[in-house]
Enzyme design. Sequence first.
Site, short mmCIF file in Angstrom:
data_model
loop_
_atom_site.label_atom_id
_atom_site.label_comp_id
_atom_site.label_asym_id
_atom_site.label_seq_id
_atom_site.Cartn_x
_atom_site.Cartn_y
_atom_site.Cartn_z
N ASN A 6 0.98 -1.15 -0.48
CA ASN A 6 0.36 -0.10 0.09
C ASN A 6 0.68 0.83 0.07
OD1 ASN A 6 -1.56 2.24 1.20
ND2 ASN A 6 -3.01 0.61 1.82
N ASP A 8 -0.11 4.48 0.29
CA ASP A 8 -0.52 5.43 0.24
C ASP A 8 0.46 6.55 1.13
OD1 ASP A 8 -2.98 4.41 -0.52
OD2 ASP A 8 -3.52 4.27 2.21
N HIS A 9 0.98 6.19 1.80
CA HIS A 9 1.72 7.25 2.93
C HIS A 9 3.67 7.63 2.12
CE1 HIS A 9 -0.72 7.39 5.80
NE2 HIS A 9 -0.67 5.95 5.84
N ARG A 17 5.02 18.52 1.27
CA ARG A 17 5.42 19.72 0.37
C ARG A 17 4.76 19.86 -0.74
NH1 ARG A 17 10.76 21.65 2.12
NH2 ARG A 17 10.48 21.72 4.29
N HIS A 42 -5.85 3.70 -1.08
CA HIS A 42 -6.98 4.25 -0.74
C HIS A 42 -7.23 5.32 -1.32
CE1 HIS A 42 -9.56 4.23 2.89
NE2 HIS A 42 -9.99 4.52 2.08
N ARG A 44 -9.52 8.43 -0.44
CA ARG A 44 -10.05 8.79 0.41
C ARG A 44 -10.69 9.29 0.50
NH1 ARG A 44 -8.47 6.72 5.90
NH2 ARG A 44 -10.71 8.03 6.68
N ARG A 48 -7.08 12.60 1.09
CA ARG A 48 -5.57 13.56 2.34
C ARG A 48 -3.73 12.72 1.73
NH1 ARG A 48 -6.88 9.84 7.61
NH2 ARG A 48 -8.25 11.29 7.13
N HIS A 49 -4.13 11.70 1.32
CA HIS A 49 -3.33 10.94 0.81
C HIS A 49 -3.19 10.54 -1.16
CE1 HIS A 49 -5.15 7.18 2.22
NE2 HIS A 49 -4.65 7.57 3.21
N GLU A 69 -8.43 0.48 -3.05
CA GLU A 69 -9.49 0.82 -1.20
C GLU A 69 -9.60 1.70 -1.58
OE1 GLU A 69 -6.34 -0.65 1.61
OE2 GLU A 69 -7.47 0.68 2.79
N THR A 100 -6.40 6.08 10.92
CA THR A 100 -6.47 5.25 9.42
C THR A 100 -7.90 4.40 9.95
OG1 THR A 100 -5.09 3.13 9.23
CG2 THR A 100 -4.82 3.72 10.97
N THR A 101 -7.67 3.57 9.05
CA THR A 101 -9.48 2.71 8.46
C THR A 101 -9.16 2.22 10.25
OG1 THR A 101 -9.19 1.78 6.91
CG2 THR A 101 -10.75 1.29 7.74
N GLU A 151 -10.79 -9.52 3.14
CA GLU A 151 -9.67 -8.60 4.25
C GLU A 151 -9.99 -8.75 5.48
OE1 GLU A 151 -7.14 -5.79 1.77
OE2 GLU A 151 -6.44 -5.38 4.38
N HIS A 190 -3.20 -4.80 7.46
CA HIS A 190 -3.55 -3.29 8.82
C HIS A 190 -2.72 -4.06 10.11
CE1 HIS A 190 -5.04 0.14 10.81
NE2 HIS A 190 -5.55 0.45 9.44
N GLY A 191 -1.86 -2.61 10.22
CA GLY A 191 -0.42 -2.48 11.27
C GLY A 191 0.67 -3.71 11.20
N GLY A 212 1.23 -2.05 4.24
CA GLY A 212 1.45 -0.16 3.71
C GLY A 212 2.33 0.84 4.98
N HIS A 213 1.96 0.99 5.84
CA HIS A 213 2.54 1.68 6.16
C HIS A 213 4.04 1.59 7.78
CE1 HIS A 213 4.07 4.33 10.59
NE2 HIS A 213 3.09 5.34 9.69
N1 PXP Z 1 -6.36 -3.01 3.97
C1 PXP Z 1 -6.68 -2.00 4.49
C2 PXP Z 1 -8.37 -2.12 4.45
C3 PXP Z 1 -6.36 -0.79 4.93
O1 PXP Z 1 -7.65 0.23 5.54
C4 PXP Z 1 -4.91 0.01 5.27
C5 PXP Z 1 -4.51 0.58 5.49
O2 PXP Z 1 -5.09 1.89 4.50
C6 PXP Z 1 -4.32 -2.01 5.37
C7 PXP Z 1 -4.33 -2.67 4.85
C8 PXP Z 1 -2.30 -1.18 5.53
O3 PXP Z 1 -2.45 -0.85 6.98
P1 PXP Z 1 -0.98 -0.64 6.95
O4 PXP Z 1 -0.80 0.43 6.63
O5 PXP Z 1 -1.43 -0.34 8.36
O6 PXP Z 1 0.10 -1.85 6.71
#
Ligand code: PXP
Length: 241
Positions: A6, A8-9, A17, A42, A44, A48-49, A69, A100-101, A151, A190-191, A212-213
């Site tokens: 992912n 996004d970040h 910037r 994602h 949103r 935001r990203h 997403e 975050t979600t 998921e 997630h996480g 992602g993060h």
């Molecule tokens: N899956 C879903 C549905 C999410 O919303 C996210 C966060 O955008 C992720 C996975 C990835 O999570 P993380 O960025 O914490 O790895």
Amino acid sequence: MRLSVNIDHVATLRNARGGAHPCPVAMARLCLDAGADGITFHLREDRRHIRDADVRRLHAELRTRLTFEMAATPEMVAIAEGLPGLAACCFVPEKREELTTEGGLDVRRAGPFLAEAIARMAAHGTEVSLFVEPDAVQIEAAARLGAQAVELHTGRYADAAPEARPALAARLAEAARVAAGLGLAVHAGHGLSFETIGPVAAIPEISEVSIGHFLVGAALAEGFPGAVARMRGLIRAARGG
Ligand code: PXP
């Protein structure tokens, strides 16, 4: 097991910037070259990203399994329908004020648009996944609504103290069995981090993880190629090589 990164970040950092650097498309290419099997983003409601122009570029320039997403809203479904050949989408709950979600979808209490969104994306030829807690009731509701995949939300497991994780991993494994028994493809995310990926990757029914993060943070230290290759190696080891 596929690893979908992912990105996004990368966009979060760019937007800090307001310019074009770092570029989500270029970073996605590095991840793919390092062994990622797909890219997730994602879009949103508040942009935001990831922004609309990123979506268009990711879709036009990458030849990979892209997962879009999104919240199940008419605006997002219309954008996704404008992307021919979109491989996958994942519907998530979205609140403006969240960082975050925060939780899975409450599929049973979802409004009527969720069913329409699933049907429209399936008609578009896109694999539809619903982001749910590892809870049989939600998984069964996802199957009834016509989703092809779920998921499983790994946030509670990943954020827990190490001693609490085995019980939460067992819940994920049980939920994965329920989902697979209903004929659903099973994804998770997630996480997740280097420390927490192993027990999730060891669940045989899970065919894809979305991360992602943590990877963006790890890339600051060791670069995306190193971070993605290390995550791939941990997944491989947990699957028994
Ligand atoms: N899956 C879903 C549905 C999410 O919303 C996210 C966060 O955008 C992720 C996975 C990835 O999570 P993380 O960025 O914490 O790895």
